[in-house]
Design a protein around this motif. Structure first.
Motif: not given
Length: 234
Positions: A86-87, A116, A120-123, A155, A157, A160
């Motif tokens: 978490r960002y 990011v 990782q991938a932003l979900v 955000l 994540c 990925k």
């Protein structure tokens, strides 16, 4: 049945494929069908036999189509919260007169440009706090008069490789993925855990056959999620 009002959720669990079909009527979502098809090809949360999973997704879709008599072409995909991070980003949006929906869209577009880590991938994106005229609020301040709007955006994540693998598997089954969500985030929204965690810390436990996930909610946010390689059959 109006096909455009039908929404389908798909989850690839470690032992079965789950489909939930709902239709909006008078602003309410009515569940039309819940389909569960046993499946192999998953080790804990990893897809190790993609072809086997693809075939079982197709079987689940065929069962639903035969029952409801409407084609299933697009789905909302639930993803395991593997490698969740978490960002938080604070974004300040100038406002001409009052906060409008278009201003919120600009904030989301800016958040989507956040870099990011490569693995990782932003979900999921979620506005956790808004500040208008020095007043902090959790709701979106639509129509509030101000010069600027300051928001904190969470955000969420995930790994990925896992995200891409799951989406690719669903697409190979002939379905279009129109939206993705982490299972912990989705369950938190459905069970109102974000609101309940304002007063006390909460841990949501999801026990599958091969693994168990524990998600921490605190101060109205999904803070973290941990996955344990122990499930109900271990």
């Amino acid at each position: 049945m109006r096909e455009k009002d039908v929404h389908v959720g798909l989850e690839i669990a470690d032992h079965e494929i789950r489909l939930v079909v709902g239709q909006f009527f008078n602003t309410r979502l009515n569940i039309l069908k819940v389909e569960r098809v046993p499946s192999s090809g998953i080790q804990n949360t990893q897809i190790i036999d993609q072809n086997a999973v693809v075939q079982r997704i197709k079987t689940a879709v065929e069962h639903v189509q035969a029952t409801l008599g409407c084609p299933i072409e697009r789905v909302v995909l639930s993803l395991p919260s593997v490698g969740l991070s978490r960002y938080v980003r604070r974004i300040v949006q100038p406002i001409e007169l009052s906060v409008q929906l278009n201003d919120i869209k600009k904030i989301y577009r800016e958040a989507l440009r956040t870099e990011v880590p490569e693995h990782q991938a932003l979900v999921n994106l979620s506005i956790s706090k808004s500040v208008v005229n020095g007043i902090t609020m959790r709701r979106l301040p639509i129509n509030e008069i101000c010069d600027s709007l300051s928001v904190d955006v969470d955000l969420l994540c995930a790994d990925k490789e896992m995200v891409y693998r799951y989406v690719q598997t669903v697409e190979k089954a002939g379905l279009q993925v129109i939206e993705i969500s982490l299972d912990s985030f989705a369950s938190g929204k459905e069970a109102s855990l974000f609101e309940k965690s304002l007063e006390q810390y909460l841990i949501a436990i999801k026990a599958e056959r091969q693994s168990t996930s524990l998600s921490l909610f605190a101060k109205g946010k999904l803070v973290s999620s941990e996955n344990i390689d122990t499930g109900t059959k271990n």
